[in-house]
Design a protein around this motif. Structure first.
Motif, PDB file in Angstrom:
ATOM      1  N   ARG A   7      -5.565   8.116  58.703  1.00 57.21           N
ATOM      2  CA  ARG A   7      -5.768   6.780  59.258  1.00 57.21           C
ATOM      3  C   ARG A   7      -4.818   5.790  58.596  1.00 57.21           C
ATOM      4  O   ARG A   7      -4.377   5.992  57.473  1.00 57.21           O
ATOM      5  CB  ARG A   7      -7.205   6.307  59.047  1.00 57.21           C
ATOM      6  CG  ARG A   7      -8.235   7.072  59.841  1.00 57.21           C
ATOM      7  CD  ARG A   7      -9.633   6.507  59.616  1.00 57.21           C
ATOM      8  NE  ARG A   7     -10.601   7.176  60.438  1.00 57.21           N
ATOM      9  CZ  ARG A   7     -11.217   8.309  60.112  1.00 57.21           C
ATOM     10  NH1 ARG A   7     -10.920   8.891  58.943  1.00 57.21           N
ATOM     11  NH2 ARG A   7     -12.096   8.874  60.907  1.00 57.21           N
ATOM     12  N   SER A   9      -4.362   1.336  58.446  1.00 59.42           N
ATOM     13  CA  SER A   9      -4.803   0.005  58.859  1.00 59.42           C
ATOM     14  C   SER A   9      -3.583  -0.835  59.202  1.00 59.42           C
ATOM     15  O   SER A   9      -2.664  -0.991  58.393  1.00 59.42           O
ATOM     16  CB  SER A   9      -5.590  -0.668  57.729  1.00 59.42           C
ATOM     17  OG  SER A   9      -6.039  -1.954  58.138  1.00 59.42           O
ATOM     18  N   GLU A  11      -1.756  -4.171  59.754  1.00 62.96           N
ATOM     19  CA  GLU A  11      -2.006  -5.543  59.297  1.00 62.96           C
ATOM     20  C   GLU A  11      -0.734  -6.377  59.166  1.00 62.96           C
ATOM     21  O   GLU A  11      -0.732  -7.418  58.524  1.00 62.96           O
ATOM     22  CB  GLU A  11      -2.738  -5.503  57.941  1.00 62.96           C
ATOM     23  CG  GLU A  11      -4.055  -4.736  57.978  1.00 62.96           C
ATOM     24  CD  GLU A  11      -4.750  -4.682  56.625  1.00 62.96           C
ATOM     25  OE1 GLU A  11      -4.366  -5.477  55.744  1.00 62.96           O
ATOM     26  OE2 GLU A  11      -5.667  -3.858  56.450  1.00 62.96           O
ATOM     27  N   LYS A 187      -5.827  -5.106  62.376  1.00 66.82           N
ATOM     28  CA  LYS A 187      -6.867  -4.562  61.509  1.00 66.82           C
ATOM     29  C   LYS A 187      -8.119  -4.188  62.304  1.00 66.82           C
ATOM     30  O   LYS A 187      -8.413  -4.808  63.327  1.00 66.82           O
ATOM     31  CB  LYS A 187      -7.207  -5.595  60.433  1.00 66.82           C
ATOM     32  CG  LYS A 187      -8.112  -5.087  59.329  1.00 66.82           C
ATOM     33  CD  LYS A 187      -8.307  -6.158  58.254  1.00 66.82           C
ATOM     34  CE  LYS A 187      -9.211  -5.632  57.138  1.00 66.82           C
ATOM     35  NZ  LYS A 187      -9.409  -6.650  56.068  1.00 66.82           N
ATOM     36  N   SER A 188      -8.828  -3.182  61.831  1.00 65.84           N
ATOM     37  CA  SER A 188     -10.100  -2.731  62.411  1.00 65.84           C
ATOM     38  C   SER A 188      -9.951  -2.220  63.831  1.00 65.84           C
ATOM     39  O   SER A 188     -10.910  -2.222  64.599  1.00 65.84           O
ATOM     40  CB  SER A 188     -11.152  -3.863  62.372  1.00 65.84           C
ATOM     41  OG  SER A 188     -11.361  -4.319  61.054  1.00 65.84           O
ATOM     42  N   ARG A 189      -8.752  -1.799  64.200  1.00 67.28           N
ATOM     43  CA  ARG A 189      -8.451  -1.260  65.531  1.00 67.28           C
ATOM     44  C   ARG A 189      -8.635  -2.295  66.635  1.00 67.28           C
ATOM     45  O   ARG A 189      -8.707  -1.959  67.814  1.00 67.28           O
ATOM     46  CB  ARG A 189      -9.315  -0.028  65.829  1.00 67.28           C
ATOM     47  CG  ARG A 189      -9.022   1.166  64.919  1.00 67.28           C
ATOM     48  CD  ARG A 189      -7.571   1.629  65.090  1.00 67.28           C
ATOM     49  NE  ARG A 189      -7.277   2.853  64.341  1.00 67.28           N
ATOM     50  CZ  ARG A 189      -6.715   2.877  63.137  1.00 67.28           C
ATOM     51  NH1 ARG A 189      -6.413   1.746  62.517  1.00 67.28           N
ATOM     52  NH2 ARG A 189      -6.447   4.021  62.538  1.00 67.28           N
ATOM     53  N   LEU A 190      -8.702  -3.573  66.272  1.00 66.63           N
ATOM     54  CA  LEU A 190      -8.781  -4.648  67.267  1.00 66.63           C
ATOM     55  C   LEU A 190      -7.362  -5.137  67.551  1.00 66.63           C
ATOM     56  O   LEU A 190      -6.984  -6.274  67.246  1.00 66.63           O
ATOM     57  CB  LEU A 190      -9.686  -5.776  66.752  1.00 66.63           C
ATOM     58  CG  LEU A 190     -11.134  -5.361  66.468  1.00 66.63           C
ATOM     59  CD1 LEU A 190     -11.936  -6.529  65.935  1.00 66.63           C
ATOM     60  CD2 LEU A 190     -11.787  -4.798  67.729  1.00 66.63           C
TER      61      LEU A 190
END
Length: 211
Positions: A7, A9, A11, A187-190
């Motif tokens: 994974r 992140s 950003e 971030k957070s797959r948004l």
């Protein structure tokens, strides 16, 4: 290591309506130039997807060689698998993935051949070995071994010397976009995802899609 556990992140940046261009070509130009300035490996590499008569899609990586309001240009062998598929179904999709910038651009549209003059101009700008290679490789065809390519290159090199003409089976394609998508990892797959769709009046409709 379990591959499902890999994974990252995202950003590094964001993509907002207020900070993006209303014209997708301008947005693409900005992002491509940022990829070049950022020294992203092969920022001009794009995945080309075509569909054959059997309705099965195929992909390969090609290099963008030009772009303007008319579309996105690359060059290849017209007798290749992609050339044969485009002859039967002239719609295709392109994708750029600039990993270091956490960005993806997707482009869809109708494909047409560029003019002979454009193909000639680009062909004669290529290094000599690339021009000979266009003659030497029966692209996408089964060959017995690598020696076939080496033998062909020697044959055409001796035949044409320093002035190989453009092969009649080699030239450019131009994809005329009717849909663009710009994806910026968040971030957070948004993630941020903007789609531009060409309207009947020639204007572009910009919409945000859920990631």
């Amino acid at each position: 290591m379990n591959i499902a556990d890999l994974r990252k992140s995202y950003e590094k940046a964001e993509l907002s309506e207020s900070a993006s261009h209303a014209d997708p070509l301008q947005q693409f130009d900005q992002w491509l130039n940022e990829a070049i300035r950022g020294e992203v490996p092969e920022p001009n590499a794009m995945t080309l997807a075509t569909v054959g008569a059997n309705l099965r899609p195929t992909t390969r990586v090609v290099l963008i060689k030009g772009y303007d309001e008319r579309g996105i240009v690359w060059y290849t062998n017209y007798n290749s698998q992609k050339g044969r598929q485009l002859a039967g179904n002239p719609y295709a999709a392109l994708q750029f993935h600039w990993v270091e910038l956490e960005r993806v651009v997707r482009i869809e549209g109708l494909v047409e051949k560029v003019s002979d003059e454009e193909s000639d101009e680009y062909f004669h700008s290529r290094p000599l070995d690339s021009r000979i290679g266009a003659w030497a490789s029966p692209q996408s065809e089964v060959i017995e071994n690598r020696a076939v390519l080496v033998t062909n290159a020697a044959k055409y090199g001796a035949q044409f010397m320093l002035r190989p003409p453009r092969p009649p089976h080699w030239g450019g394609y131009r994809l005329k976009p009717d849909t663009w998508q710009f994806w910026q990892g968040r971030k957070s797959r948004l993630h941020d995802r903007l789609r531009y769709s060409l309207q009947a009046d020639g204007q572009w409709l910009r919409e945000r899609l859920a990631p």
